[in-house]
Design a protein around this motif. Structure first.
Motif, PDB file in Angstrom:
ATOM      1  N   PRO A  61      70.007  61.131 -24.262  1.00 31.96           N
ATOM      2  CA  PRO A  61      69.181  61.894 -25.197  1.00 31.96           C
ATOM      3  C   PRO A  61      68.872  61.083 -26.452  1.00 31.96           C
ATOM      4  N   GLY A  62      67.597  61.130 -26.883  1.00 38.09           N
ATOM      5  CA  GLY A  62      67.205  60.438 -28.112  1.00 38.09           C
ATOM      6  C   GLY A  62      66.899  58.974 -27.938  1.00 38.09           C
ATOM      7  N   ASN A  63      67.013  58.490 -26.691  1.00 40.12           N
ATOM      8  CA  ASN A  63      66.784  57.071 -26.424  1.00 40.12           C
ATOM      9  C   ASN A  63      65.477  56.917 -25.641  1.00 40.12           C
ATOM     10  N   SER A  64      64.616  56.028 -26.110  1.00 40.97           N
ATOM     11  CA  SER A  64      63.350  55.818 -25.408  1.00 40.97           C
ATOM     12  C   SER A  64      63.247  54.395 -24.897  1.00 40.97           C
ATOM     13  N   GLY A  65      62.383  54.212 -23.903  1.00 42.45           N
ATOM     14  CA  GLY A  65      62.169  52.883 -23.351  1.00 42.45           C
ATOM     15  C   GLY A  65      60.714  52.684 -22.979  1.00 42.45           C
ATOM     16  N   LEU A  66      60.280  51.446 -23.040  1.00 41.00           N
ATOM     17  CA  LEU A  66      58.914  51.103 -22.647  1.00 41.00           C
ATOM     18  C   LEU A  66      59.005  49.783 -21.899  1.00 41.00           C
ATOM     19  N   ALA A  67      58.422  49.736 -20.691  1.00 41.94           N
ATOM     20  CA  ALA A  67      58.622  48.541 -19.870  1.00 41.94           C
ATOM     21  C   ALA A  67      57.348  48.084 -19.196  1.00 41.94           C
ATOM     22  N   VAL A  68      57.269  46.773 -18.996  1.00 41.94           N
ATOM     23  CA  VAL A  68      56.149  46.171 -18.243  1.00 41.94           C
ATOM     24  C   VAL A  68      56.709  45.106 -17.298  1.00 41.94           C
ATOM     25  N   PRO A  69      55.987  44.800 -16.208  1.00 39.89           N
ATOM     26  CA  PRO A  69      56.425  43.692 -15.343  1.00 39.89           C
ATOM     27  C   PRO A  69      56.139  42.369 -16.045  1.00 39.89           C
ATOM     28  N   ILE A  70      56.900  41.349 -15.741  1.00 39.00           N
ATOM     29  CA  ILE A  70      56.507  40.007 -16.182  1.00 39.00           C
ATOM     30  C   ILE A  70      55.547  39.474 -15.123  1.00 39.00           C
ATOM     31  N   PRO A  71      54.307  39.154 -15.538  1.00 40.58           N
ATOM     32  CA  PRO A  71      53.274  38.809 -14.539  1.00 40.58           C
ATOM     33  C   PRO A  71      53.362  37.349 -14.083  1.00 40.58           C
ATOM     34  N   PHE A  72      54.421  37.032 -13.352  1.00 38.46           N
ATOM     35  CA  PHE A  72      54.576  35.666 -12.839  1.00 38.46           C
ATOM     36  C   PHE A  72      53.425  35.343 -11.904  1.00 38.46           C
ATOM     37  N   ALA A  73      52.990  34.111 -11.949  1.00 38.24           N
ATOM     38  CA  ALA A  73      51.927  33.661 -11.052  1.00 38.24           C
ATOM     39  C   ALA A  73      52.084  32.164 -10.864  1.00 38.24           C
ATOM     40  N   PRO A  74      51.856  31.674  -9.639  1.00 34.10           N
ATOM     41  CA  PRO A  74      52.065  30.248  -9.368  1.00 34.10           C
ATOM     42  C   PRO A  74      51.270  29.363 -10.328  1.00 34.10           C
ATOM     43  N   GLU A  75      50.115  29.830 -10.789  1.00 33.23           N
ATOM     44  CA  GLU A  75      49.304  28.998 -11.677  1.00 33.23           C
ATOM     45  C   GLU A  75      49.860  28.988 -13.109  1.00 33.23           C
ATOM     46  N   ALA A  76      50.694  29.986 -13.445  1.00 32.29           N
ATOM     47  CA  ALA A  76      51.229  30.058 -14.812  1.00 32.29           C
ATOM     48  C   ALA A  76      52.584  29.354 -14.929  1.00 32.29           C
ATOM     49  N   GLY A  77      53.303  29.207 -13.803  1.00 31.78           N
ATOM     50  CA  GLY A  77      54.632  28.608 -13.863  1.00 31.78           C
ATOM     51  C   GLY A  77      55.393  28.929 -12.595  1.00 31.78           C
ATOM     52  N   ARG A  78      56.682  28.661 -12.581  1.00 29.08           N
ATOM     53  CA  ARG A  78      57.477  28.958 -11.392  1.00 29.08           C
ATOM     54  C   ARG A  78      57.634  30.462 -11.216  1.00 29.08           C
ATOM     55  N   VAL A  79      57.632  30.883  -9.974  1.00 30.68           N
ATOM     56  CA  VAL A  79      57.753  32.310  -9.678  1.00 30.68           C
ATOM     57  C   VAL A  79      59.171  32.597  -9.161  1.00 30.68           C
ATOM     58  N   PRO A  80      59.917  33.466  -9.840  1.00 32.24           N
ATOM     59  CA  PRO A  80      61.279  33.755  -9.395  1.00 32.24           C
ATOM     60  C   PRO A  80      61.302  34.545  -8.085  1.00 32.24           C
ATOM     61  N   ALA A  81      62.467  34.611  -7.458  1.00 34.08           N
ATOM     62  CA  ALA A  81      62.589  35.238  -6.148  1.00 34.08           C
ATOM     63  C   ALA A  81      62.540  36.752  -6.201  1.00 34.08           C
ATOM     64  N   ARG A  82      62.713  37.327  -7.381  1.00 35.43           N
ATOM     65  CA  ARG A  82      62.600  38.791  -7.466  1.00 35.43           C
ATOM     66  C   ARG A  82      61.961  39.202  -8.787  1.00 35.43           C
ATOM     67  N   PRO A  83      61.415  40.443  -8.840  1.00 37.67           N
ATOM     68  CA  PRO A  83      60.714  40.885 -10.037  1.00 37.67           C
ATOM     69  C   PRO A  83      61.641  40.962 -11.253  1.00 37.67           C
ATOM     70  N   VAL A  84      61.059  40.709 -12.428  1.00 40.68           N
ATOM     71  CA  VAL A  84      61.779  40.846 -13.690  1.00 40.68           C
ATOM     72  C   VAL A  84      60.939  41.724 -14.599  1.00 40.68           C
ATOM     73  N   VAL A  85      61.605  42.611 -15.304  1.00 44.15           N
ATOM     74  CA  VAL A  85      60.912  43.557 -16.173  1.00 44.15           C
ATOM     75  C   VAL A  85      61.291  43.288 -17.623  1.00 44.15           C
ATOM     76  N   LEU A  86      60.316  43.413 -18.505  1.00 43.61           N
ATOM     77  CA  LEU A  86      60.549  43.271 -19.937  1.00 43.61           C
ATOM     78  C   LEU A  86      60.470  44.663 -20.547  1.00 43.61           C
ATOM     79  N   ALA A  87      61.480  45.025 -21.323  1.00 42.42           N
ATOM     80  CA  ALA A  87      61.518  46.387 -21.864  1.00 42.42           C
ATOM     81  C   ALA A  87      61.866  46.402 -23.344  1.00 42.42           C
TER      82      ALA A  87
END
Lengths: 259, 259
Positions: free
Chosen positions: A196-222
């Protein structure tokens, strides 16, 4: 006849899981434990504890001293250094996360899924006194919160629904709706779902081979913080700021263990 | 019928030792390994590797990803932080060791015994380009070198001679003589015993209940560097400087894991 060491819960090798239980009994407050304390902490039979301690001591993972107490061994020195390096957020990414924390005033965290949980793998604390406090390594439920919704939205479509059912158990409808919203919008916000009283806001990290190395699983920034600061008028600005940071992190990278 | 997982070498639990072998296959250069690579690295049968990976993954110590590769898991985050803290030399002691390195120009190391080896548990590097290089966690032989002589001289008298025989194997006389000299003098110097051109000088840390907490096992403070700089005329000054530092370390302390 079945091996006594094999086929514990989940078909794993029971002795290995038990050895890990023995190692985890040690903590900054308990650097030295008697065998009786290890029996109490692990809930394992004394003979089992003795055999596990002997084995772990032979590998240098534990030490038994003349005083009969057990301590962590020197084999952990090099391994801890490796494991810490493996899970260290690259400095450029951490600096960018600190920037976002300063800009928004909220705690910035990176999450990955671990089974039916989500784990904090990096963090930049809010500069405010009232703040969302998590530590790298902390496990939180995957059943609630914006970061959970986004993590689940990034799972491969063929296993996602079954995973949601497993995570939510009794009532999967609200979680499924949250995941759908996150999939459509590409971000998620939640208020008081986990606490209660705690909020969160999250987006995916948009990994792409052209932007850099792509990790083996999704990572979220919150972002996480008190609901009183996650007001309707601030959300659009938060989304923009968090997305910009996520785009930068796709380039500056995540801990080496993820690649 | 004997358990297939039990009674490996040394009467330990084989599955536990093997699981540790799998974990150690990962390194900064090998953050992601295929099952085939794990089989090659560990020398274990493929079915064994698969079962160990499943068990370690269930504990969050490893992760298996969609690409079939295995990586280190998030359970290591918290444990690595604990293990690193457990083996961190207190800042005051490290500062004092750096002072000794600056004063003598040689690498300063802390050693404890681990079975038939000695392990570096802390270090302050020499400021010189030509220097003795060791890393915390490195294991060196207990059969040679000043630090080995002093460590053995600090072993309880009743088991010491047997330990020396085990360590030296073929020819225990030189090691026994070195340990006797260290016992009598309270320090030891060695030239090229372990490595040609490399010298060492070691003293015990004189822990005492009145000076501070006493660790569960002896710790040795050593200087290491090229023999050309460990000349006869410099040794007395080295002994005085290293002893003064050791007296200070008895107060400022050693890594928490040792208490």
């Amino acid at each position: 006849m079945k091996s006594v060491e094999a086929d514990g819960e989940g078909g794993g090798i029971r002795a290995v899981s038990r050895a890990w239980r023995v190692l985890r009994a040690f903590s900054p407050e308990h650097m030295s434990l008697s065998v009786a304390e290890l029996v109490r902490e692990t809930g394992l039979p004394r003979t089992t504890v003795l055999r596990l301690v002997d084995t772990l001591a032979a590998e240098g993972l534990l030490e038994t001293a003349a005083d009969g107490h057990v301590r962590v061994g020197t084999s952990l020195i090099g391994f801890a250094a490796f494991a810490e390096a493996a899970w260290t957020v690259p400095e450029a990414s951490l600096a960018r996360m600190r920037e976002l924390a300063a800009e928004t005033g909220e705690t910035v965290s990176l999450y990955v899924r671990k089974g039916l949980s989500r784990v904090v793998i990096g963090q930049a604390p809010s500069p405010n006194t009232l703040r969302h406090v998590v530590q790298p390594g902390d496990e939180l439920p995957l059943s609630a919160g914006a970061a959970a919704h986004v993590l689940l939205s990034l799972e491969p479509a063929d296993g996602r629904d079954e995973l949601i059912t497993q995570v939510a158990r009794d009532d999967a409808a609200p979680l499924r709706a949250g995941v759908e919203t996150a999939t459509e919008a590409g971000w998620s916000v939640s208020h008081g779902q986990r606490e209660p009283g705690n909020s969160g806001l999250a987006v995916p990290i948009p990994f792409a081979p052209e932007a850099g190395r792509v990790p083996a699983r999704p990572v979220v920034l919150a972002l996480g913080g008190p609901t009183v600061r996650f007001t309707e008028d601030r959300i659009p600005g938060f989304v923009t700021a968090v997305r910009r940071c996520a785009e930068d992190l796709a380039r500056t990278g995540v801990p080496p263990a993820l690649y």
